[in-house]
Scaffold this active site. Structure first.
Site, PDB file in Angstrom:
ATOM      1  N   ASP A  28       9.755  -8.901  -5.650  1.00 48.26           N
ATOM      2  CA  ASP A  28       8.653  -8.955  -4.744  1.00 48.26           C
ATOM      3  C   ASP A  28       9.186  -9.503  -3.634  1.00 48.26           C
ATOM      4  OD1 ASP A  28       5.364  -9.050  -5.229  1.00 48.26           O
ATOM      5  OD2 ASP A  28       6.069 -10.144  -3.383  1.00 48.26           O
ATOM      6  N   ASN A  85      -3.115  -6.682 -10.662  1.00 44.12           N
ATOM      7  CA  ASN A  85      -4.210  -6.799  -9.735  1.00 44.12           C
ATOM      8  C   ASN A  85      -4.989  -5.503  -9.677  1.00 44.12           C
ATOM      9  OD1 ASN A  85      -3.565  -9.574  -9.654  1.00 44.12           O
ATOM     10  ND2 ASN A  85      -2.327  -9.182  -7.745  1.00 44.12           N
ATOM     11  N   GLN A  92      -5.615  -7.188  -5.466  1.00 43.49           N
ATOM     12  CA  GLN A  92      -4.513  -5.937  -4.772  1.00 43.49           C
ATOM     13  C   GLN A  92      -4.653  -5.666  -3.534  1.00 43.49           C
ATOM     14  OE1 GLN A  92      -5.880  -2.495  -6.984  1.00 43.49           O
ATOM     15  NE2 GLN A  92      -3.979  -1.434  -6.388  1.00 43.49           N
ATOM     16  N   VAL A  94      -1.913  -3.689  -2.321  1.00 41.46           N
ATOM     17  CA  VAL A  94      -1.025  -2.371  -2.309  1.00 41.46           C
ATOM     18  C   VAL A  94      -1.640  -1.443  -3.179  1.00 41.46           C
ATOM     19  CG1 VAL A  94       1.161  -0.950  -2.515  1.00 41.46           C
ATOM     20  CG2 VAL A  94       1.076  -3.492  -1.607  1.00 41.46           C
ATOM     21  N   HIS A  98       0.454  -1.075 -10.030  1.00 38.85           N
ATOM     22  CA  HIS A  98       1.734  -1.980 -10.233  1.00 38.85           C
ATOM     23  C   HIS A  98       1.384  -3.177 -11.027  1.00 38.85           C
ATOM     24  CE1 HIS A  98       0.174  -3.488  -6.594  1.00 38.85           C
ATOM     25  NE2 HIS A  98       0.464  -4.687  -6.907  1.00 38.85           N
ATOM     26  N   HIS A 100       2.990  -7.181 -12.039  1.00 37.89           N
ATOM     27  CA  HIS A 100       3.754  -8.176 -11.781  1.00 37.89           C
ATOM     28  C   HIS A 100       4.308  -8.806 -12.985  1.00 37.89           C
ATOM     29  CE1 HIS A 100       2.146  -8.679  -7.477  1.00 37.89           C
ATOM     30  NE2 HIS A 100       1.048  -7.973  -8.194  1.00 37.89           N
TER      31      HIS A 100
HETATM   32  P1  AMP Z   1      -0.778  -7.031  -4.956  1.00 41.73           P
HETATM   33  O1  AMP Z   1      -1.324  -8.094  -4.328  1.00 41.73           O
HETATM   34  O2  AMP Z   1      -0.999  -7.055  -6.572  1.00 41.73           O
HETATM   35  O3  AMP Z   1      -1.335  -5.599  -4.442  1.00 41.73           O
HETATM   36  O4  AMP Z   1       0.887  -6.756  -5.059  1.00 41.73           O
HETATM   37  C1  AMP Z   1       1.643  -6.168  -3.967  1.00 41.73           C
HETATM   38  C2  AMP Z   1       2.925  -6.968  -4.061  1.00 41.73           C
HETATM   39  O5  AMP Z   1       3.717  -6.045  -3.189  1.00 41.73           O
HETATM   40  C3  AMP Z   1       2.679  -8.311  -3.264  1.00 41.73           C
HETATM   41  O6  AMP Z   1       2.994  -9.406  -4.379  1.00 41.73           O
HETATM   42  C4  AMP Z   1       3.798  -8.232  -2.293  1.00 41.73           C
HETATM   43  O7  AMP Z   1       4.322  -9.463  -1.805  1.00 41.73           O
HETATM   44  C5  AMP Z   1       4.677  -7.128  -2.668  1.00 41.73           C
HETATM   45  N1  AMP Z   1       5.279  -6.465  -1.496  1.00 41.73           N
HETATM   46  C6  AMP Z   1       4.644  -5.996  -0.313  1.00 41.73           C
HETATM   47  N2  AMP Z   1       5.560  -5.222   0.316  1.00 41.73           N
HETATM   48  C7  AMP Z   1       6.838  -5.492  -0.284  1.00 41.73           C
HETATM   49  C8  AMP Z   1       7.975  -4.860   0.123  1.00 41.73           C
HETATM   50  N3  AMP Z   1       8.084  -4.403   0.978  1.00 41.73           N
HETATM   51  N4  AMP Z   1       9.115  -5.126  -1.056  1.00 41.73           N
HETATM   52  C9  AMP Z   1       8.613  -5.808  -1.957  1.00 41.73           C
HETATM   53  N5  AMP Z   1       7.389  -6.193  -2.396  1.00 41.73           N
HETATM   54  C10 AMP Z   1       6.644  -5.989  -1.435  1.00 41.73           C
END
Ligand code: AMP
Length: 112
Positions: A28, A85, A92, A94, A98, A100
């Protein structure tokens, strides 16, 4: 294309720790624990809310990959947490499903 599809296609840099035909995993970018790995399917399912029985095997594989990575990074003895999430209240950010993997320190409960 989602951010995680772009990472899976190596169009955006990430520290990838696992890749196979169905799943990718990478560190992450904003870690919330000493070990914070994102495990995502290549298939861009938007969230848990879109999951059907057709994805049961894929979701199981994501969990198996997470447990293998926990052992690889040496956090299985001390313990870790797996988190999906889902949606706005779930935190969430993204819209590509996914998991974590968080570990390497004592995690609090309940989450904020
Ligand atoms: P969520 O908030 O559950 O949607 O998790 C999305 C995760 O993706 C967050 O913990 C971000 O820090 C992570 N994230 C966003 N952009 C990137 C990236 N370019 N490379 C790695 N992790 C990322």
């Amino acid at each position: 294309m989602t951010l995680f599809e772009q990472i899976a296609n190596h169009e955006i840099p990430a520290t990838i720790v696992h890749e196979d035909a169905d799943i990718i995993a990478f560190h992450d970018i904003k870690p919330q624990a000493p070990y914070h790995i994102v495990i995502a399917p290549r298939k861009p399912i938007p969230s848990l809310d879109y999951v059907t029985g057709d994805e049961a095997e894929l979701l199981g594989k994501m969990i198996v990959v997470a447990t293998e990575l926990a052992r690889k990074f040496g956090i299985s003895d001390t313990g870790y947490r797996l988190v999906f999430n889902c949606g706005r209240h779930g935190g969430q950010t993204v819209d590509h499903i996914h998991l974590h993997l968080l570990g390497g320190r004592q995690l609090g409960w309940p989450p904020g």
